[in-house]
Enzyme design. Structure first.
Site, mmCIF file in Angstrom:
data_model
loop_
_atom_site.group_PDB
_atom_site.id
_atom_site.type_symbol
_atom_site.label_atom_id
_atom_site.label_comp_id
_atom_site.label_asym_id
_atom_site.label_seq_id
_atom_site.Cartn_x
_atom_site.Cartn_y
_atom_site.Cartn_z
ATOM 1 N N ASP A 22 0.848 -1.202 0.000
ATOM 2 C CA ASP A 22 0.000 0.000 0.000
ATOM 3 C C ASP A 22 0.877 1.243 0.000
ATOM 4 O O ASP A 22 2.019 1.207 0.456
ATOM 5 C CB ASP A 22 -0.850 0.067 1.276
ATOM 6 C CG ASP A 22 -1.790 -1.110 1.393
ATOM 7 O OD1 ASP A 22 -2.115 -1.710 0.356
ATOM 8 O OD2 ASP A 22 -2.168 -1.413 2.534
HETATM 9 N N1 URA Z 1 -1.262 -5.792 3.881
HETATM 10 C C1 URA Z 1 -1.659 -4.514 3.977
HETATM 11 O O1 URA Z 1 -2.640 -4.208 4.636
HETATM 12 N N2 URA Z 1 -0.933 -3.590 3.338
HETATM 13 C C2 URA Z 1 0.164 -3.868 2.616
HETATM 14 O O2 URA Z 1 0.790 -2.974 2.060
HETATM 15 C C3 URA Z 1 0.560 -5.206 2.525
HETATM 16 C C4 URA Z 1 -0.172 -6.151 3.162
#
Ligand code: URA
Length: 232
Positions: A102
Protein backbone atom coordinates in the site's frame (compact mmCIF):
# COMPACT_ATOMS: atom_id res chain seq x y z
CA UNK A 1 22.99 -9.37 -31.21
CA UNK A 2 24.10 -5.75 -31.53
CA UNK A 3 27.03 -4.73 -29.37
CA UNK A 4 25.24 -1.73 -27.79
CA UNK A 5 22.35 -3.98 -26.73
CA UNK A 6 24.76 -6.49 -25.25
CA UNK A 7 26.59 -3.81 -23.26
CA UNK A 8 23.33 -2.27 -22.05
CA UNK A 9 22.26 -5.67 -20.68
CA UNK A 10 25.63 -6.37 -19.04
CA UNK A 11 26.10 -2.95 -17.53
CA UNK A 12 22.46 -2.29 -16.77
CA UNK A 13 22.55 0.98 -18.69
CA UNK A 14 20.57 2.31 -21.64
CA UNK A 15 21.64 1.63 -25.22
CA UNK A 16 22.36 5.31 -25.71
CA UNK A 17 24.73 5.22 -22.70
CA UNK A 18 26.31 2.08 -24.12
CA UNK A 19 27.00 3.88 -27.42
CA UNK A 20 28.59 6.80 -25.55
CA UNK A 21 30.78 4.32 -23.70
CA UNK A 22 31.78 2.61 -26.94
CA UNK A 23 32.91 5.92 -28.42
CA UNK A 24 35.48 6.29 -25.63
CA UNK A 25 37.29 3.19 -26.96
CA UNK A 26 37.17 1.12 -23.77
CA UNK A 27 35.36 -1.87 -25.29
CA UNK A 28 37.18 -4.66 -27.10
CA UNK A 29 35.74 -7.51 -29.15
CA UNK A 30 38.15 -10.44 -29.34
CA UNK A 31 41.02 -8.14 -28.40
CA UNK A 32 40.27 -5.32 -30.87
CA UNK A 33 38.80 -1.96 -29.82
CA UNK A 34 35.28 -1.61 -31.22
CA UNK A 35 33.51 1.78 -31.06
CA UNK A 36 30.44 0.72 -33.09
CA UNK A 37 27.11 0.02 -31.39
CA UNK A 38 25.73 -1.74 -34.47
CA UNK A 39 28.57 -4.28 -34.56
CA UNK A 40 27.03 -7.79 -34.59
CA UNK A 41 28.43 -10.09 -31.94
CA UNK A 42 27.78 -13.73 -31.00
CA UNK A 43 27.90 -15.78 -27.80
CA UNK A 44 31.41 -17.00 -28.49
CA UNK A 45 32.92 -13.49 -28.82
CA UNK A 46 35.11 -12.22 -25.99
CA UNK A 47 33.72 -8.80 -25.04
CA UNK A 48 35.67 -6.73 -22.51
CA UNK A 49 35.32 -3.35 -20.86
CA UNK A 50 38.70 -1.87 -19.91
CA UNK A 51 40.05 -5.41 -20.05
CA UNK A 52 37.34 -6.92 -17.78
CA UNK A 53 35.04 -9.53 -19.39
CA UNK A 54 31.40 -8.40 -19.65
CA UNK A 55 28.91 -11.02 -18.51
CA UNK A 56 25.56 -10.96 -20.27
CA UNK A 57 22.62 -10.53 -17.92
CA UNK A 58 19.04 -10.68 -19.04
CA UNK A 59 17.20 -10.19 -15.76
CA UNK A 60 17.46 -7.64 -13.02
CA UNK A 61 16.29 -8.10 -9.41
CA UNK A 62 16.19 -5.06 -7.15
CA UNK A 63 15.47 -4.69 -3.44
CA UNK A 64 13.74 -1.47 -2.41
CA UNK A 65 13.20 -0.22 1.11
CA UNK A 66 9.94 1.44 0.14
CA UNK A 67 9.07 4.75 1.76
CA UNK A 68 5.50 5.69 2.61
CA UNK A 69 3.91 7.92 -0.01
CA UNK A 70 4.94 5.91 -3.10
CA UNK A 71 2.63 3.59 -5.01
CA UNK A 72 3.66 0.11 -6.18
CA UNK A 73 3.19 0.90 -9.85
CA UNK A 74 5.05 2.05 -12.92
CA UNK A 75 2.93 5.20 -13.25
CA UNK A 76 0.14 6.88 -11.36
CA UNK A 77 -1.86 10.04 -11.82
CA UNK A 78 -1.78 11.17 -8.18
CA UNK A 79 1.22 9.75 -6.39
CA UNK A 80 4.85 9.05 -7.26
CA UNK A 81 5.47 5.45 -8.43
CA UNK A 82 8.21 3.34 -6.85
CA UNK A 83 9.90 3.15 -10.27
CA UNK A 84 10.90 6.82 -9.73
CA UNK A 85 13.34 5.45 -7.13
CA UNK A 86 15.22 3.20 -9.59
CA UNK A 87 18.87 4.32 -9.67
CA UNK A 88 19.97 5.73 -13.06
CA UNK A 89 22.31 2.81 -13.78
CA UNK A 90 19.28 0.48 -13.98
CA UNK A 91 16.96 2.91 -15.74
CA UNK A 92 17.04 1.19 -19.12
CA UNK A 93 16.12 -2.27 -17.84
CA UNK A 94 12.34 -1.97 -17.49
CA UNK A 95 12.06 -3.24 -13.91
CA UNK A 96 8.62 -3.07 -12.33
CA UNK A 97 7.30 -3.98 -8.87
CA UNK A 98 6.77 -7.70 -8.23
CA UNK A 99 3.76 -7.55 -5.95
CA UNK A 100 2.50 -4.51 -4.14
CA UNK A 101 2.58 -2.62 -0.90
CA UNK A 102 0.00 0.00 0.00
CA UNK A 103 1.01 3.60 -0.45
CA UNK A 104 1.37 4.00 3.31
CA UNK A 105 3.28 0.76 3.87
CA UNK A 106 7.05 0.78 4.10
CA UNK A 107 9.68 -1.89 3.63
CA UNK A 108 10.74 -4.71 1.37
CA UNK A 109 9.55 -4.49 -2.23
CA UNK A 110 11.22 -6.33 -5.11
CA UNK A 111 11.39 -4.91 -8.61
CA UNK A 112 12.30 -7.03 -11.60
CA UNK A 113 12.01 -7.38 -15.36
CA UNK A 114 11.58 -11.16 -14.96
CA UNK A 115 7.88 -11.86 -15.52
CA UNK A 116 8.04 -15.51 -14.40
CA UNK A 117 9.73 -14.52 -11.16
CA UNK A 118 7.11 -11.84 -10.47
CA UNK A 119 4.31 -14.31 -11.17
CA UNK A 120 5.75 -16.95 -8.86
CA UNK A 121 6.23 -14.41 -6.12
CA UNK A 122 2.69 -13.10 -6.19
CA UNK A 123 0.86 -16.37 -6.78
CA UNK A 124 -0.89 -17.44 -3.54
CA UNK A 125 -0.50 -21.09 -4.63
CA UNK A 126 3.27 -20.86 -4.25
CA UNK A 127 2.87 -20.23 -0.52
CA UNK A 128 5.67 -17.70 -0.25
CA UNK A 129 5.29 -16.09 3.18
CA UNK A 130 5.47 -12.30 3.40
CA UNK A 131 6.36 -11.06 6.87
CA UNK A 132 5.12 -7.72 8.19
CA UNK A 133 5.84 -5.71 11.30
CA UNK A 134 2.76 -3.83 12.52
CA UNK A 135 2.22 -1.27 15.25
CA UNK A 136 -1.36 -1.30 16.55
CA UNK A 137 -3.62 1.05 18.45
CA UNK A 138 -4.56 -1.69 20.94
CA UNK A 139 -2.81 -4.77 22.35
CA UNK A 140 -3.09 -8.07 20.46
CA UNK A 141 -4.36 -10.97 22.63
CA UNK A 142 -3.00 -14.53 22.82
CA UNK A 143 -6.32 -15.88 21.46
CA UNK A 144 -5.87 -13.79 18.30
CA UNK A 145 -3.00 -16.11 17.32
CA UNK A 146 -5.48 -18.95 16.78
CA UNK A 147 -7.85 -16.69 14.83
CA UNK A 148 -5.03 -15.78 12.42
CA UNK A 149 -3.90 -19.43 12.17
CA UNK A 150 -7.40 -20.70 11.36
CA UNK A 151 -7.96 -18.17 8.61
CA UNK A 152 -10.67 -15.55 8.88
CA UNK A 153 -13.68 -14.47 6.92
CA UNK A 154 -13.16 -11.03 5.39
CA UNK A 155 -15.74 -9.19 3.31
CA UNK A 156 -14.63 -10.66 -0.03
CA UNK A 157 -12.73 -13.84 0.84
CA UNK A 158 -11.50 -16.22 3.52
CA UNK A 159 -7.83 -15.78 4.37
CA UNK A 160 -5.41 -18.69 4.27
CA UNK A 161 -3.81 -19.64 7.58
CA UNK A 162 -1.56 -16.82 8.77
CA UNK A 163 1.07 -16.59 11.48
CA UNK A 164 0.78 -13.99 14.21
CA UNK A 165 3.66 -13.29 16.58
CA UNK A 166 3.16 -10.92 19.52
CA UNK A 167 6.30 -9.11 20.70
CA UNK A 168 7.07 -8.03 24.30
CA UNK A 169 4.99 -4.97 23.55
CA UNK A 170 1.55 -6.44 22.62
CA UNK A 171 0.84 -3.39 20.46
CA UNK A 172 3.71 -4.51 18.18
CA UNK A 173 3.29 -7.72 16.20
CA UNK A 174 4.63 -9.69 13.25
CA UNK A 175 2.14 -11.10 10.75
CA UNK A 176 3.01 -13.62 8.02
CA UNK A 177 0.67 -14.23 5.09
CA UNK A 178 1.03 -16.04 1.77
CA UNK A 179 -1.55 -13.93 -0.05
CA UNK A 180 -1.50 -10.26 -0.95
CA UNK A 181 -5.11 -9.13 -1.13
CA UNK A 182 -6.00 -5.45 -0.88
CA UNK A 183 -5.10 -4.10 2.61
CA UNK A 184 -4.97 -7.68 3.86
CA UNK A 185 -2.88 -7.24 7.00
CA UNK A 186 -4.75 -4.06 7.98
CA UNK A 187 -8.09 -5.81 7.45
CA UNK A 188 -7.05 -8.92 9.39
CA UNK A 189 -5.98 -6.81 12.34
CA UNK A 190 -9.19 -4.77 12.12
CA UNK A 191 -11.18 -8.03 12.18
CA UNK A 192 -9.83 -8.72 15.69
CA UNK A 193 -10.45 -5.12 16.74
CA UNK A 194 -7.07 -3.41 16.24
CA UNK A 195 -6.13 -0.64 13.86
CA UNK A 196 -2.74 -0.70 12.19
CA UNK A 197 -0.91 2.57 12.84
CA UNK A 198 2.29 1.61 11.04
CA UNK A 199 3.13 -1.26 8.66
CA UNK A 200 6.45 -2.42 7.25
CA UNK A 201 7.26 -5.56 5.26
CA UNK A 202 10.41 -7.10 6.65
CA UNK A 203 10.80 -10.35 4.68
CA UNK A 204 9.66 -12.28 1.62
CA UNK A 205 10.21 -16.02 1.94
CA UNK A 206 13.71 -16.40 3.37
CA UNK A 207 14.82 -12.98 2.12
CA UNK A 208 15.07 -10.30 4.80
CA UNK A 209 14.99 -6.56 4.21
CA UNK A 210 18.59 -5.33 4.42
CA UNK A 211 18.69 -3.28 7.64
CA UNK A 212 21.46 -1.12 6.18
CA UNK A 213 19.36 -0.11 3.19
CA UNK A 214 18.02 3.37 3.92
CA UNK A 215 14.33 4.06 3.37
CA UNK A 216 13.99 5.05 -0.30
CA UNK A 217 17.15 3.24 -1.41
CA UNK A 218 17.30 0.41 -3.91
CA UNK A 219 20.04 -2.05 -4.79
CA UNK A 220 20.53 -5.28 -6.72
CA UNK A 221 19.93 -8.59 -4.97
CA UNK A 222 22.95 -10.82 -4.59
CA UNK A 223 22.72 -14.35 -6.05
CA UNK A 224 22.51 -15.68 -2.49
CA UNK A 225 19.58 -13.40 -1.68
CA UNK A 226 17.79 -14.32 -4.88
CA UNK A 227 17.86 -18.00 -3.90
CA UNK A 228 16.34 -17.17 -0.51
CA UNK A 229 13.17 -15.61 -1.94
CA UNK A 230 11.43 -18.92 -2.52
CA UNK A 231 12.58 -20.64 0.68
CA UNK A 232 10.35 -19.95 3.67
N1 URA B 1 -1.26 -5.79 3.88
C1 URA B 1 -1.66 -4.51 3.98
O1 URA B 1 -2.64 -4.21 4.64
N2 URA B 1 -0.93 -3.59 3.34
C2 URA B 1 0.16 -3.87 2.62
O2 URA B 1 0.79 -2.97 2.06
C3 URA B 1 0.56 -5.21 2.53
C4 URA B 1 -0.17 -6.15 3.16
Amino acid sequence: MRLDKYIAACRACTRREARELLKTGVVTVNGTVCPYGNEKISETDDIRLSGVPLIYRVHLYLMLNKPAGYVSAVRDRRYPPVTDLIPPEFAGMKAYPAGRLDRNTEGLLLLTNDGDFAHRLTSPNKNVYKRYFARLDAPMQEEDIATFAEGMELKDFRTKPARLEITDDPCEVYVEITEGKYHQVRRMCAKVGKNVLYLRRVAIGGLKLDENLAVGDMRELTDEELKKVFSN
